[in-house]
Enzyme design. Structure first.
Site, mmCIF file in Angstrom:
data_model
loop_
_atom_site.group_PDB
_atom_site.id
_atom_site.type_symbol
_atom_site.label_atom_id
_atom_site.label_comp_id
_atom_site.label_asym_id
_atom_site.label_seq_id
_atom_site.Cartn_x
_atom_site.Cartn_y
_atom_site.Cartn_z
ATOM 1 N N GLY A 81 -32.165 36.644 7.822
ATOM 2 C CA GLY A 81 -31.319 35.516 7.436
ATOM 3 C C GLY A 81 -31.845 34.875 6.161
ATOM 4 O O GLY A 81 -32.501 35.524 5.332
ATOM 5 N N VAL A 140 -42.764 31.876 11.557
ATOM 6 C CA VAL A 140 -42.037 30.905 10.726
ATOM 7 C C VAL A 140 -40.951 30.197 11.554
ATOM 8 O O VAL A 140 -40.547 29.083 11.247
ATOM 9 C CB VAL A 140 -41.397 31.611 9.497
ATOM 10 C CG1 VAL A 140 -40.647 30.631 8.608
ATOM 11 C CG2 VAL A 140 -42.464 32.332 8.662
ATOM 12 N N GLY A 189 -35.960 39.060 11.086
ATOM 13 C CA GLY A 189 -34.992 38.012 10.771
ATOM 14 C C GLY A 189 -34.617 38.182 9.304
ATOM 15 O O GLY A 189 -35.445 37.953 8.408
ATOM 16 N N ASP A 227 -33.359 42.946 11.754
ATOM 17 C CA ASP A 227 -32.489 41.900 12.300
ATOM 18 C C ASP A 227 -31.630 42.525 13.390
ATOM 19 O O ASP A 227 -31.379 43.733 13.361
ATOM 20 C CB ASP A 227 -31.585 41.316 11.204
ATOM 21 C CG ASP A 227 -31.059 39.926 11.550
ATOM 22 O OD1 ASP A 227 -31.549 38.939 10.968
ATOM 23 O OD2 ASP A 227 -30.160 39.828 12.436
ATOM 24 N N ARG A 273 -43.616 20.075 -0.506
ATOM 25 C CA ARG A 273 -42.658 18.960 -0.636
ATOM 26 C C ARG A 273 -43.382 17.708 -1.124
ATOM 27 O O ARG A 273 -42.927 17.039 -2.057
ATOM 28 C CB ARG A 273 -41.969 18.716 0.718
ATOM 29 C CG ARG A 273 -40.995 19.829 1.059
ATOM 30 C CD ARG A 273 -40.305 19.639 2.390
ATOM 31 N NE ARG A 273 -39.262 20.665 2.527
ATOM 32 C CZ ARG A 273 -38.899 21.225 3.665
ATOM 33 N NH1 ARG A 273 -39.458 20.864 4.806
ATOM 34 N NH2 ARG A 273 -37.953 22.140 3.691
ATOM 35 N N HIS A 328 -45.635 20.432 12.719
ATOM 36 C CA HIS A 328 -44.527 20.556 11.751
ATOM 37 C C HIS A 328 -43.334 19.763 12.282
ATOM 38 O O HIS A 328 -42.284 20.295 12.589
ATOM 39 C CB HIS A 328 -44.174 22.036 11.596
ATOM 40 C CG HIS A 328 -43.136 22.316 10.555
ATOM 41 N ND1 HIS A 328 -43.180 21.791 9.286
ATOM 42 C CD2 HIS A 328 -42.025 23.094 10.595
ATOM 43 C CE1 HIS A 328 -42.128 22.231 8.596
ATOM 44 N NE2 HIS A 328 -41.419 23.013 9.370
HETATM 45 N N1 APR Z 1 -34.222 39.871 16.632
HETATM 46 C C1 APR Z 1 -34.099 39.954 15.277
HETATM 47 N N2 APR Z 1 -33.420 39.046 14.547
HETATM 48 C C2 APR Z 1 -32.856 38.042 15.210
HETATM 49 C C3 APR Z 1 -32.963 37.881 16.611
HETATM 50 C C4 APR Z 1 -33.677 38.857 17.321
HETATM 51 N N3 APR Z 1 -33.832 38.801 18.647
HETATM 52 N N4 APR Z 1 -32.279 36.775 16.956
HETATM 53 C C5 APR Z 1 -31.784 36.240 15.838
HETATM 54 N N5 APR Z 1 -32.123 36.997 14.774
HETATM 55 C C6 APR Z 1 -31.776 36.830 13.381
HETATM 56 C C7 APR Z 1 -30.344 36.372 13.173
HETATM 57 O O1 APR Z 1 -29.437 37.458 13.346
HETATM 58 C C8 APR Z 1 -30.382 35.841 11.757
HETATM 59 O O2 APR Z 1 -29.998 36.799 10.790
HETATM 60 O O3 APR Z 1 -32.545 35.811 12.770
HETATM 61 C C9 APR Z 1 -31.865 35.458 11.559
HETATM 62 C C10 APR Z 1 -32.067 33.980 11.295
HETATM 63 O O4 APR Z 1 -31.517 33.704 10.047
HETATM 64 P P1 APR Z 1 -30.729 32.350 9.713
HETATM 65 O O5 APR Z 1 -29.740 32.087 10.792
HETATM 66 O O6 APR Z 1 -30.274 32.438 8.299
HETATM 67 O O7 APR Z 1 -31.884 31.258 9.863
HETATM 68 P P2 APR Z 1 -32.991 30.865 8.768
HETATM 69 O O8 APR Z 1 -32.501 29.746 7.940
HETATM 70 O O9 APR Z 1 -33.483 32.092 8.101
HETATM 71 O O10 APR Z 1 -34.131 30.273 9.704
HETATM 72 C C11 APR Z 1 -34.858 31.124 10.574
HETATM 73 O O11 APR Z 1 -36.924 29.946 10.338
HETATM 74 O O12 APR Z 1 -37.415 28.032 9.157
HETATM 75 C C12 APR Z 1 -37.104 28.559 10.404
HETATM 76 O O13 APR Z 1 -35.952 26.738 11.506
HETATM 77 C C13 APR Z 1 -35.803 28.010 10.942
HETATM 78 O O14 APR Z 1 -36.115 28.870 13.179
HETATM 79 C C14 APR Z 1 -35.436 29.058 11.943
HETATM 80 C C15 APR Z 1 -35.941 30.340 11.280
#
Ligand code: APR
Length: 304
Positions: free
Chosen positions: A7, A114, A5, A29, A147, A171
């Site tokens: 993101g 996470v 991930g 990702d 927090r 959580h």
């Molecule tokens: N394999 C790899 N990456 C994936 C997959 C997958 N199958 N599905 C989704 N992703 C990637 C998305 O492409 C994206 O880039 O996971 C990333 C998630 O990033 P964001 O959308 O920015 O989310 P973020 O704020 O990082 O949160 C991620 O962590 O804190 C928790 O609640 C939050 O569940 C969420 C996770």
């Protein structure tokens, strides 16, 4: 080590870990070019910030083989009025496929989850990997505790570094800030702050994630990324830190067969001990209520 991930949370965690300069980081990702682009950017920050460039971005798992730790942040974040629990079905599918792929090339790794809803996603990771609880656990307590510590520092005018606290339980909104174990420079917080101000800070902590979602339209990443990196530090550097993490309970705290936030000793083997704090009657009751809330979400899992 691997972060799945790329993101907000994953990239923040990867950057924090890269800056420590003790591990190579693979960022994975499904989005084409995203992990590659972020890895390149992080490597180009290295000369300025003073670490060796060692971040690799990928859309597959080949580069992750032999990882010591896999941090899973893949999923969709919470938006708008969505509760963490609304995320369960989508993120179950995502976390399940990520874990399946990641464990193949790294059979001895430690999984740090996470993705939300966190407690339920830990169950998914444990079921899919089949690994023992020592090597499958989640990040939530450090964030929730951070927090609470920040609010207490502002309230008392003390440094956040001198505020010690523990937030346990699930959580979610039923998390359990343990006020009896909260001190500022060793002085119990109850001696410094009135009960109603403490109660207001407890409430704000419980809704801490939602407060940020309201402001940003999506969930937090700086504190979650830093919290995940602190867990990686404790494991990679065998620090034996006692930190609140989401661990599979097997009778501890009177809870059986459920992932919940509790203090654990984290070292090279992962969870090396579950620390049992003495809780007040009210705190024990709050843990039981929190466990029920977690069980409700876990029961939504298709694999449950
Ligand atoms: N394999 C790899 N990456 C994936 C997959 C997958 N199958 N599905 C989704 N992703 C990637 C998305 O492409 C994206 O880039 O996971 C990333 C998630 O990033 P964001 O959308 O920015 O989310 P973020 O704020 O990082 O949160 C991620 O962590 O804190 C928790 O609640 C939050 O569940 C969420 C996770």
């Amino acid at each position: 080590m691997t972060v799945v991930g790329a993101g907000n949370v994953g990239a923040t965690a990867a950057q924090e870990i890269a800056r420590r300069d003790y591990a190579n980081v693979v960022l994975v990702d499904i989005k084409e070019n995203l992990p590659q682009g972020k890895a390149l950017d992080m490597n180009q920050a290295a000369p300025v910030l003073g670490y060796e460039p060692a971040v690799v971005g990928s859309n597959g798992y080949e580069e992750t083989e032999g990882s010591d730790i896999v941090v899973v942040t893949a999923g969709v974040p919470r938006t708008g009025d969505m509760s963490r629990d609304d995320l369960v079905t989508t993120n179950e599918r995502i976390v399940s496929s990520v874990v399946q792929e990641a464990v193949q090339g790294s059979p001895d790794a430690i999984l740090v989850i996470v993705s939300n809803p966190l407690d339920a996603m830990c169950h998914v990771a444990k079921d899919v990997s089949g690994w023992p609880r020592e090597r499958v656990f989640g990040m939530a307590g450090i964030l929730d505790t951070a927090r609470f510590r920040a609010f207490i520092a502002w309230e008392t005018g003390a440094s956040a570094k001198d505020v010690s606290a523990m937030v346990l339980g699930g959580h979610g909104d039923q998390m359990v800030p343990v006020v009896s174990a909260t001190t500022v420079g060793g002085v119990p917080v109850r001696e410094l702050v009135s009960d109603d101000r403490i109660e207001a800070m407890v409430e704000r902590t419980r809704k801490g994630g939602g407060e940020i979602v309201k402001l940003l339209g999506t969930s937090a990443w700086y504190a979650p990324g830093a919290a995940a990196a602190q867990m990686v530090d404790a494991i990679m550097l065998d620090q034996k830190r006692v930190l609140p993490c989401t661990a599979y309970l097997d009778g501890e705290y009177g809870i059986d067969g459920l992932y919940m936030g509790v203090p654990v000793k984290l070292g090279a083997a992962g969870i090396e001990e579950i620390v049992e704090l003495e809780l007040s009657e009210a705190e024990q009751e709050a843990m039981r209520a929190s466990a029920e809330a977690v069980r409700d979400v876990v029961s939504v899992l298709s694999g449950s």
